[in-house]
Design a protein around this motif. Structure first.
Motif, PDB file in Angstrom:
ATOM      1  N   HIS A 126      43.800  38.226  35.994  1.00 25.99           N
ATOM      2  CA  HIS A 126      42.498  38.614  36.557  1.00 25.99           C
ATOM      3  C   HIS A 126      42.147  40.041  36.148  1.00 25.99           C
ATOM      4  O   HIS A 126      42.975  40.760  35.586  1.00 25.99           O
ATOM      5  CB  HIS A 126      42.527  38.507  38.092  1.00 25.99           C
ATOM      6  CG  HIS A 126      43.451  39.483  38.754  1.00 25.99           C
ATOM      7  ND1 HIS A 126      44.821  39.316  38.793  1.00 25.99           N
ATOM      8  CD2 HIS A 126      43.208  40.655  39.399  1.00 25.99           C
ATOM      9  CE1 HIS A 126      45.375  40.328  39.434  1.00 25.99           C
ATOM     10  NE2 HIS A 126      44.415  41.165  39.817  1.00 25.99           N
ATOM     11  N   ASP A 128      40.082  43.313  38.392  1.00 27.71           N
ATOM     12  CA  ASP A 128      39.699  43.633  39.770  1.00 27.71           C
ATOM     13  C   ASP A 128      38.212  43.988  39.857  1.00 27.71           C
ATOM     14  O   ASP A 128      37.573  44.284  38.852  1.00 27.71           O
ATOM     15  CB  ASP A 128      40.513  44.837  40.281  1.00 27.71           C
ATOM     16  CG  ASP A 128      41.999  44.515  40.465  1.00 27.71           C
ATOM     17  OD1 ASP A 128      42.415  43.370  40.231  1.00 27.71           O
ATOM     18  OD2 ASP A 128      42.730  45.446  40.850  1.00 27.71           O
ATOM     19  N   HIS A 187      45.148  41.757  33.752  1.00 28.05           N
ATOM     20  CA  HIS A 187      46.508  41.929  34.267  1.00 28.05           C
ATOM     21  C   HIS A 187      46.921  40.746  35.118  1.00 28.05           C
ATOM     22  O   HIS A 187      46.087  39.975  35.581  1.00 28.05           O
ATOM     23  CB  HIS A 187      46.646  43.250  35.033  1.00 28.05           C
ATOM     24  CG  HIS A 187      45.738  43.414  36.224  1.00 28.05           C
ATOM     25  ND1 HIS A 187      44.399  43.720  36.123  1.00 28.05           N
ATOM     26  CD2 HIS A 187      45.987  43.312  37.558  1.00 28.05           C
ATOM     27  CE1 HIS A 187      43.869  43.818  37.332  1.00 28.05           C
ATOM     28  NE2 HIS A 187      44.817  43.557  38.225  1.00 28.05           N
ATOM     29  N   ASN A 203      48.342  47.307  47.451  1.00 28.29           N
ATOM     30  CA  ASN A 203      47.386  47.673  46.399  1.00 28.29           C
ATOM     31  C   ASN A 203      46.236  48.432  47.045  1.00 28.29           C
ATOM     32  O   ASN A 203      45.497  47.882  47.865  1.00 28.29           O
ATOM     33  CB  ASN A 203      46.873  46.428  45.682  1.00 28.29           C
ATOM     34  CG  ASN A 203      45.954  46.775  44.511  1.00 28.29           C
ATOM     35  OD1 ASN A 203      45.634  47.954  44.294  1.00 28.29           O
ATOM     36  ND2 ASN A 203      45.527  45.760  43.783  1.00 28.29           N
TER      37      ASN A 203
HETATM   38 FE   LIG Z   1      44.555  43.208  40.263  1.00 28.29          FE
END
Ligand SMILES: [Fe+2]
Ligand SMILES: O=C(O)CCC(=O)C(=O)O
Length: 224
Positions: A126, A128, A187, A203
């Motif tokens: 994906h 972000d 990533h 995260n």
């Molecule tokens: Fe991510």
């Protein structure tokens, strides 16, 4: 909670981040910070939800993991919320990006907990919604051969770039962090390879002034 890199090292870290869209921050979390956050994560995991599906907006890449969204974390862990807003941390991130960094407003996506804990667990390919992901490792498989590696492809956002020449795989240890230019860099986390290993990360997502709002539906599918 943090052991920040010395100011003298920041320019070389900034250059590395600007070249690769990734910079490793070994032992960013202090030993005391790691003990505190690991115990917070263990407590939070009881409220987390198991996810097993394919992400439609990310080429149907797999999600096999246990997650807790930021809105739930804010409720249950003031420590993590406070850490997310740490001024010295945000100053470090600004110096690595080379421009101002601000908190993400979206309560779901600003700080999330991701736990991989079964063989085959993976956070598939994906990009972000927001430009910066600061990932803090609370647990990690001991050896690269155990899986749970971050894979990314510098300079490429297309998901086919993972597995293509130029993609990189990195192993991290508990207490390590990394910063990723996560909106422009494809990533994923490689599948856990054997029973008994766990990978737990926080995260923290950050953005630049004036840039708020999700660009995909992925966070609502993974964290709501
Ligand atoms: Fe991510
Ligand atoms: O766990 C990782 O290293 C990556 C996490 C990630 O990509 C995300 O939460 O968006």
């Amino acid at each position: 909670m943090f052991s920040f890199p010395l100011p003298a090292r920041r320019e070389s870290l900034r250059r590395r981040f600007s070249d690769d869209g990734y910079v490793t921050l070994p032992r960013l979390v202090s030993p005391v910070g790691l003990a505190t956050l690991a115990s917070e994560a263990r407590r939070l995991e009881a409220d987390a939800a198991r996810r097993d599906f394919r992400m439609p907006c990310m080429a149907d890449s797999p999600r096999h993991m246990t997650t807790l969204g930021g809105h739930r974390i804010a409720h249950a862990s003031p420590v993590i919320t406070r850490l997310y807003e740490d001024r010295d941390l945000m100053r470090l991130l600004s110096s690595l990006l080379g421009e101002a960094v601000v908190a993400v407003h979206d309560p779901v996506e600003r700080h999330v907990l991701n736990v991989l804990h079964r063989p085959g667990d993976t956070h598939g390919a994906h990009t972000d919604d927001y430009p910066l992901a600061l990932v803090l490792f609370l647990e990690a498989p001991p050896h690269p051969a155990d899986g749970g590696l971050l894979e990314f492809h510098p300079g490429r956002a297309d998901l086919d770039a993972l597995g293509a020449p130029g993609a990189r795989r990195v192993h991290h240890r508990p207490g390590d962090g990394y910063l990723l230019r996560s909106d422009l860099t494809a990533h994923r986390v490689t599948p856990l390879g054997r029973p008994g290993v766990r990978r737990t990360v926080l995260n923290f997502a950050y953005t630049t002034p004036g840039r708020q709002g999700a660009t995909s539906s992925s966070a609502s599918l993974l964290y709501d």
